[in-house]
Design an enzyme around this catalytic site. Structure first.
Site, short mmCIF file in Angstrom:
data_model
loop_
_atom_site.label_atom_id
_atom_site.label_comp_id
_atom_site.label_asym_id
_atom_site.label_seq_id
_atom_site.Cartn_x
_atom_site.Cartn_y
_atom_site.Cartn_z
N HIS A 30 1.79 25.16 -34.30
CA HIS A 30 0.52 25.88 -34.40
C HIS A 30 -0.09 25.82 -35.80
O HIS A 30 -1.03 26.56 -36.09
CB HIS A 30 0.72 27.34 -33.99
CG HIS A 30 0.99 27.51 -32.53
ND1 HIS A 30 2.23 27.31 -31.96
CD2 HIS A 30 0.18 27.86 -31.51
CE1 HIS A 30 2.18 27.53 -30.66
NE2 HIS A 30 0.95 27.87 -30.36
N SER A 85 2.58 24.21 -27.20
CA SER A 85 2.65 25.66 -27.01
C SER A 85 3.19 26.01 -25.62
O SER A 85 4.31 25.63 -25.29
CB SER A 85 1.26 26.28 -27.25
OG SER A 85 1.35 27.68 -27.34
N GLU A 87 9.42 25.55 -32.91
CA GLU A 87 8.29 26.16 -33.62
C GLU A 87 7.85 27.38 -32.84
O GLU A 87 8.24 27.57 -31.69
CB GLU A 87 7.13 25.17 -33.73
CG GLU A 87 6.54 24.71 -32.40
CD GLU A 87 5.50 25.65 -31.80
OE1 GLU A 87 4.84 26.40 -32.55
OE2 GLU A 87 5.33 25.63 -30.57
#
Length: 348
Positions: A314, A125, A249
């Site tokens: 995620h 992330s 992503e």
């Protein structure tokens, strides 16, 4: 091709190793911190939390301490001669704010652990910003994986074991993403984990095969880094670093936002070095088929393989992915695409 990581044929960690646990991005709560420490200790690791891991920024509630505090924990953790790995507790926002104040010459002088192998950085992330910096400034492989302070380590039946398998086993020859079918071999614990692990949803959008260094991560963070020292050379990367396979992503982004981010990457030349693009999860974004259509709109004319639904990012059961190592992608028409880490010496 890039220089092989020693972790292709040797496990990054072993019980008894020392890991430094830090919060370079968002804050955490005491329950999550203690759960994270307990998880790492259950693997036999010696855990040293950062001095400022419980800090809070005095004005900005989404930051775990000031930039100076978070940067100090990161630098101290990496430069500690006893450190074997630096583990990000969680993501959120703020890691990119640390980069301009880091002395990467200092970090380079302290990048090796006592056994002569490079230290390992893990996280995903927001930690994408650190992965990009470690690749550019230090040239070491890192592990893009779920973080011990986040919900997947509390709620998923497969994430803890999957992350542990990347920490305590060599990477070479290992397939990435969710498995095609549940395993029927191994220990009882491994079989139980395999039985509950999601099966592959991967599909080929543009067929083909490719080999190259795996890079990328979170789309929003990569777009935010365009023009920075870490990404200033994206148009020339293939010429002096060789081919690459790029991973993307994201989470909590409307389709128009993903569109805007892709415009930024395309116009900035980020895909110039790409020999293939691998799409992970798009949790709480637009429906997957809409995201895929958007990606094909931007990337379908590049003449390179594109695969989707590899799960990285995620997804609640997200698999891990080592960045900065050579991988092979095979995406033949009508077959499930496969992506795996090459062995040391460049063998697929």
């Amino acid at each position: 091709m890039s220089k092989s990581s020693p972790y292709l044929d040797s496990a990054p960690l072993a019980p008894g190793d020392t890991v430094r646990l830090i919060a370079p991005s968002g804050p955490t709560d005491e329950e999550s911190l203690q759960r994270a420490i307990a998880q790492l200790e259950s693997w036999g690791l010696r855990v040293v939390p950062g001095e400022n891991i419980r800090a809070r920024h005095p004005r900005v509630k989404y930051l775990a301490g000031t930039d100076a505090e978070r940067r100090a924990d990161l630098v101290d953790a990496w430069c500690d001669p006893d450190t074997d790995a630096v583990i990000a507790l969680r993501g959120g926002f703020g890691a990119m704010r640390l980069l301009d104040g880091i002395d990467f010459d200092l970090m380079r002088r302290h990048m090796l652990r006592r056994d002569g192998r490079p230290k390992l950085l893990t996280g995903s992330s927001d930690i994408t910003a650190l992965h990009q910096a470690w690749e550019h400034h230090l040239g070491v492989a890192t592990l893009f994986c779920p973080m011990v302070g986040n919900d997947p380590f509390k709620n998923s039946t497969v994430v803890p074991d999957e992350v542990a398998s990347w920490l305590f086993h060599p990477w070479g020859g290992r397939e990435l993403g969710f498995p095609a079918e549940a395993s029927t071999e191994g220990t009882a614990a491994a079989e139980q984990t395999a039985a509950t692990r999601p099966l592959s949803r991967a599909q080929t959008l543009v067929p083909g095969s490719a080999r190259g260094r795996l890079g990328g991560g979170n789309l929003s963070l990569i777009a935010a880094g365009m023009g920075s020292p870490e990404l200033i050379d994206v148009r020339e990367r293939r010429e002096h670093r060789g081919p690459s396979i790029l991973m993307l992503e994201d989470v909590d982004e409307e389709l128009y936002r993903l569109d805007n981010l892709m415009v930024q990457l395309v116009r900035g030349g980020w895909f110039t070095s790409a020999d293939a693009v691998v799409l992970g999860s798009w949790e709480d974004c637009a429906p997957v088929h809409e995201v895929e259509a958007l990606m094909i709109d931007y990337l379908g004319g590049l003449g390179i393989p594109i695969v989707s639904e590899m799960g990285f990012g995620h997804d609640p059961d997200a698999p891990s992915a080592p960045l900065g190592v050579d991988v092979t992608l095979k995406a033949e028409p009508g077959e499930r695409p496969r992506l795996w880490v090459d062995h040391a010496g460049g063998q697929a």
